[in-house]
Design an enzyme around this catalytic site. Structure first.
Site, PDB file in Angstrom:
ATOM      1  N   ARG A 239       0.870  -1.168   0.000  1.00  0.00           N
ATOM      2  CA  ARG A 239       0.000   0.000   0.000  1.00  0.00           C
ATOM      3  C   ARG A 239       0.914   1.228   0.000  1.00  0.00           C
ATOM      4  O   ARG A 239       1.986   1.197   0.627  1.00  0.00           O
ATOM      5  CB  ARG A 239      -0.887   0.050   1.257  1.00  0.00           C
ATOM      6  CG  ARG A 239      -2.034  -0.950   1.252  1.00  0.00           C
ATOM      7  CD  ARG A 239      -3.126  -0.553   0.265  1.00  0.00           C
ATOM      8  NE  ARG A 239      -4.256  -1.462   0.270  1.00  0.00           N
ATOM      9  CZ  ARG A 239      -4.409  -2.499  -0.560  1.00  0.00           C
ATOM     10  NH1 ARG A 239      -3.485  -2.761  -1.469  1.00  0.00           N
ATOM     11  NH2 ARG A 239      -5.483  -3.255  -0.504  1.00  0.00           N
ATOM     12  N   GLU A 268      -3.041   7.650  -4.221  1.00  0.00           N
ATOM     13  CA  GLU A 268      -3.399   7.200  -5.576  1.00  0.00           C
ATOM     14  C   GLU A 268      -4.877   7.443  -5.856  1.00  0.00           C
ATOM     15  O   GLU A 268      -5.686   7.402  -4.918  1.00  0.00           O
ATOM     16  CB  GLU A 268      -3.034   5.705  -5.757  1.00  0.00           C
ATOM     17  CG  GLU A 268      -3.763   4.760  -4.830  1.00  0.00           C
ATOM     18  CD  GLU A 268      -3.261   3.315  -4.966  1.00  0.00           C
ATOM     19  OE1 GLU A 268      -2.041   3.077  -4.942  1.00  0.00           O
ATOM     20  OE2 GLU A 268      -4.133   2.434  -5.098  1.00  0.00           O
ATOM     21  N   HIS A 286      -1.454   0.480  -9.796  1.00  0.00           N
ATOM     22  CA  HIS A 286      -2.049  -0.503  -8.861  1.00  0.00           C
ATOM     23  C   HIS A 286      -2.669  -1.677  -9.636  1.00  0.00           C
ATOM     24  O   HIS A 286      -3.878  -1.896  -9.589  1.00  0.00           O
ATOM     25  CB  HIS A 286      -3.095   0.176  -7.961  1.00  0.00           C
ATOM     26  CG  HIS A 286      -3.401  -0.616  -6.718  1.00  0.00           C
ATOM     27  ND1 HIS A 286      -3.780  -0.043  -5.529  1.00  0.00           N
ATOM     28  CD2 HIS A 286      -3.401  -1.959  -6.466  1.00  0.00           C
ATOM     29  CE1 HIS A 286      -3.999  -0.978  -4.625  1.00  0.00           C
ATOM     30  NE2 HIS A 286      -3.778  -2.160  -5.176  1.00  0.00           N
TER      31      HIS A 286
HETATM   32  P1  NAP Z   1      -1.026 -11.899   4.624  1.00  0.00           P
HETATM   33  O1  NAP Z   1      -0.982 -13.324   4.186  1.00  0.00           O
HETATM   34  O2  NAP Z   1      -1.935 -11.499   5.725  1.00  0.00           O
HETATM   35  O3  NAP Z   1       0.483 -11.489   5.017  1.00  0.00           O
HETATM   36  C1  NAP Z   1       0.797 -10.295   5.644  1.00  0.00           C
HETATM   37  C2  NAP Z   1       2.252 -10.344   6.108  1.00  0.00           C
HETATM   38  O4  NAP Z   1       2.597  -9.055   6.608  1.00  0.00           O
HETATM   39  C3  NAP Z   1       2.498 -11.327   7.249  1.00  0.00           C
HETATM   40  O5  NAP Z   1       3.774 -11.916   7.086  1.00  0.00           O
HETATM   41  C4  NAP Z   1       2.490 -10.448   8.491  1.00  0.00           C
HETATM   42  O6  NAP Z   1       3.271 -11.047   9.525  1.00  0.00           O
HETATM   43  C5  NAP Z   1       3.150  -9.184   7.928  1.00  0.00           C
HETATM   44  N1  NAP Z   1       2.800  -7.991   8.693  1.00  0.00           N
HETATM   45  C6  NAP Z   1       1.573  -7.552   9.024  1.00  0.00           C
HETATM   46  N2  NAP Z   1       1.657  -6.427   9.765  1.00  0.00           N
HETATM   47  C7  NAP Z   1       2.980  -6.173   9.907  1.00  0.00           C
HETATM   48  C8  NAP Z   1       3.718  -5.166  10.572  1.00  0.00           C
HETATM   49  N3  NAP Z   1       3.110  -4.186  11.253  1.00  0.00           N
HETATM   50  N4  NAP Z   1       5.071  -5.201  10.502  1.00  0.00           N
HETATM   51  C9  NAP Z   1       5.698  -6.175   9.824  1.00  0.00           C
HETATM   52  N5  NAP Z   1       5.062  -7.163   9.167  1.00  0.00           N
HETATM   53  C10 NAP Z   1       3.717  -7.157   9.208  1.00  0.00           C
HETATM   54  O7  NAP Z   1      -1.388 -10.964   3.413  1.00  0.00           O
HETATM   55  P2  NAP Z   1      -1.147 -11.185   1.846  1.00  0.00           P
HETATM   56  O8  NAP Z   1      -2.249 -11.970   1.266  1.00  0.00           O
HETATM   57  O9  NAP Z   1       0.255 -11.659   1.631  1.00  0.00           O
HETATM   58  O10 NAP Z   1      -1.303  -9.666   1.344  1.00  0.00           O
HETATM   59  C11 NAP Z   1      -0.486  -8.650   1.861  1.00  0.00           C
HETATM   60  C12 NAP Z   1      -0.930  -7.270   1.418  1.00  0.00           C
HETATM   61  O11 NAP Z   1      -0.543  -7.052   0.071  1.00  0.00           O
HETATM   62  C13 NAP Z   1      -2.422  -6.995   1.416  1.00  0.00           C
HETATM   63  O12 NAP Z   1      -2.918  -6.703   2.704  1.00  0.00           O
HETATM   64  C14 NAP Z   1      -2.527  -5.809   0.479  1.00  0.00           C
HETATM   65  O13 NAP Z   1      -2.425  -4.586   1.175  1.00  0.00           O
HETATM   66  C15 NAP Z   1      -1.324  -5.979  -0.451  1.00  0.00           C
HETATM   67  N6  NAP Z   1      -1.763  -6.338  -1.809  1.00  0.00           N
HETATM   68  C16 NAP Z   1      -1.510  -5.492  -2.850  1.00  0.00           C
HETATM   69  C17 NAP Z   1      -1.907  -5.831  -4.134  1.00  0.00           C
HETATM   70  C18 NAP Z   1      -1.643  -4.949  -5.301  1.00  0.00           C
HETATM   71  O14 NAP Z   1      -2.421  -4.967  -6.240  1.00  0.00           O
HETATM   72  N7  NAP Z   1      -0.576  -4.168  -5.303  1.00  0.00           N
HETATM   73  C19 NAP Z   1      -2.591  -7.020  -4.358  1.00  0.00           C
HETATM   74  C20 NAP Z   1      -2.833  -7.853  -3.289  1.00  0.00           C
HETATM   75  C21 NAP Z   1      -2.401  -7.512  -2.010  1.00  0.00           C
HETATM   76  P3  NAP Z   1       3.124 -10.658  11.068  1.00  0.00           P
HETATM   77  O15 NAP Z   1       1.648 -10.597  11.342  1.00  0.00           O
HETATM   78  O16 NAP Z   1       3.864 -11.740  11.769  1.00  0.00           O
HETATM   79  O17 NAP Z   1       3.779  -9.339  11.226  1.00  0.00           O
HETATM   80  C1  8YV Z   2      -7.065  -4.868  -5.584  1.00  0.00           C
HETATM   81  C2  8YV Z   2      -5.325  -5.164  -3.806  1.00  0.00           C
HETATM   82  O1  8YV Z   2      -6.983  -4.825  -6.925  1.00  0.00           O
HETATM   83  O2  8YV Z   2      -6.217  -7.200  -3.057  1.00  0.00           O
HETATM   84  C3  8YV Z   2      -5.690  -6.129  -2.749  1.00  0.00           C
HETATM   85  O3  8YV Z   2      -5.418  -5.838  -1.579  1.00  0.00           O
HETATM   86  O4  8YV Z   2      -4.659  -4.213  -3.582  1.00  0.00           O
HETATM   87  C4  8YV Z   2      -5.741  -5.414  -5.200  1.00  0.00           C
HETATM   88  O5  8YV Z   2      -5.759  -6.777  -5.493  1.00  0.00           O
HETATM   89  C5  8YV Z   2      -7.375  -3.486  -5.119  1.00  0.00           C
HETATM   90  O6  8YV Z   2      -7.963  -3.604  -3.886  1.00  0.00           O
HETATM   91  C6  8YV Z   2      -8.285  -2.792  -6.111  1.00  0.00           C
HETATM   92  O7  8YV Z   2      -8.514  -1.500  -5.743  1.00  0.00           O
END
Ligand code: NAP
Ligand code: 8YV
Length: 327
Positions: A239, A268, A286
């Site tokens: 994010r 954004e 994004h």
């Molecule tokens: P997840 O399985 O819940 O993994 C989150 C990881 O972050 C865990 O290892 C957690 O470990 C760590 N974490 C959480 N809070 C933390 C903190 N304060 N300090 C350090 N580490 C921390 O989530 P995921 O499915 O991998 O997704 C992660 C994130 O990616 C989503 O929440 C979203 O914001 C982002 N994302 C972005 C896109 C995009 O389009 N760019 C798409 C999908 C997801 P601990 O709890 O042990 O700290």
């Molecule tokens: C989405 C994401 O596309 O899953 C998330 O957390 O950041 C993306 O996969 C986003 O939420 C769309 O606005």
């Protein structure tokens, strides 16, 4: 807490942009009401608002207390995306509202995007593409890229579902990996750094894939960037809020780090002009999960969560803050 299973019609609000899979996903047991934005909520008749039991949030649009509190009979909100920092989960928990997200179905897509962005940043693919299109190639070869994946060590910030999928891709590319998170991730072989600065000192590349929200706000700050050093490369697919954007811009300008690949931004879709003029950054709008294939799977999971809930089953993917009791 459990939804009452009955033959009565169930009123659902589809909140956000219209999505074919969501629009067409429900049987005629459901009555669908559509509203695209918070401002449009005022167009809903008070009688209708009073009947809404489920909400499909079809994009990352804010669902805070002012939105949730309009629906006294609300039981469940099925939200688009794995990240749910746009949903006030504290309010939901306190009011017995279950929230679901769309994990897993996007994990591999986002990991693919991340590796693509990392390699494109290091090997300067965007500049190279412009070089060909502009005809400059006819006058001489494209300069060698300073960056390469070959001599790098990557620190992944966040070792959850997506962090681990990124790690697997880096393993295949023979790149050493370590990670930072608050707790060691179960079954993960890489070295865990409880201290982010210590990890930044030990690597030259950071891939950021933690959730947004208060606990990660600006965690990639000037100190982390300084610790990463002049060979440093940052890829942020988490994010925009996780990175101190002015500190990142300053570090990129001064050469305190080498380059950045960014899929997400603090405000954004507004992106700072300074970033747009820099040659050592790649900027994406994004698009981590943004393929038709994966977005369809995310939309379907919204539908499936709501259908299961109103069939009296547990929802498929509730967020941990709003655990489902009694099912
Ligand atoms: P997840 O399985 O819940 O993994 C989150 C990881 O972050 C865990 O290892 C957690 O470990 C760590 N974490 C959480 N809070 C933390 C903190 N304060 N300090 C350090 N580490 C921390 O989530 P995921 O499915 O991998 O997704 C992660 C994130 O990616 C989503 O929440 C979203 O914001 C982002 N994302 C972005 C896109 C995009 O389009 N760019 C798409 C999908 C997801 P601990 O709890 O042990 O700290
Ligand atoms: C989405 C994401 O596309 O899953 C998330 O957390 O950041 C993306 O996969 C986003 O939420 C769309 O606005």
């Amino acid at each position: 807490m459990a939804s009452t299973v009955s033959s009565e019609k169930i009123d659902l609000l589809l909140y956000g942009p219209s999505k074919r899979i969501v629009d067409e996903g429900f049987s005629d047991q459901f009555v669908l009401h559509k509203v695209e934005s918070f401002a449009d909520l005022d167009t809903l008749d008070a009688g209708v608002a009073g009947k809404i039991r489920g909400v499909a949030i079809t994009d990352s649009i804010p669902a805070g207390a002012p939105m949730q509190s309009r629906f006294p009979k609300l039981e469940i909100m099925a939200s688009f995306g794995v990240g749910y920092d746009h949903v006030d989960s504290t309010y939901a928990r306190e009011h017995g509202i279950v929230v679901t997200n769309t994990p897993d179905v996007l994990t591999e897509e986002v990991a693919d995007t991340t590796l693509g962005l990392l390699i494109a940043t290091l090997r300067e693919f965007v500049k190279a593409d412009k070089y060909v299109r502009s005809g400059l190639w006819l006058g001489g070869k494209f300069p060698l890229s300073v960056g390469s994946l070959r001599d790098r060590k990557v620190g992944i910030v966040g070792m959850g579902r997506i962090g681990q999928a990124i790690g697997r891709r880096l393993d295949a590319s023979l790149v050493p990996v370590v990670y930072h998170s608050r707790n060691p991730a179960a079954g993960v072989k890489y070295k865990h750094y409880p201290d982010l600065i210590e990890m930044a000192k030990a690597v030259d590349t950071l891939i950021v894939i933690v959730p947004g929200g208060a606990s990660t706000l600006k965690m990639i700050n000037a100190d982390v960037l300084k610790a990463l050093g002049p060979r440093g490369v940052i890829v942020n697919v988490a994010r925009g809020s996780v990175v101190d954007e002015p500190a990142l811009i300053a570090a990129l300008k001064s050469g305190a780090i080498l380059a950045a690949g960014l899929d997400v931004f603090a405000d954004e879709p507004k992106v700072p002009d300074e970033l747009k003029t820099m040659q050592n950054v790649i900027l994406l709008p994004h698009i981590g999960s943004a393929s038709v294939y994966t977005r369809n799977a995310m939309d379907q999971l919204i539908v499936d969560n709501l259908i299961d809930w109103f069939a009296g089953k547990p929802p498929l993917t509730p967020i941990p803050e709003t655990p489902v009791k009694g099912r």
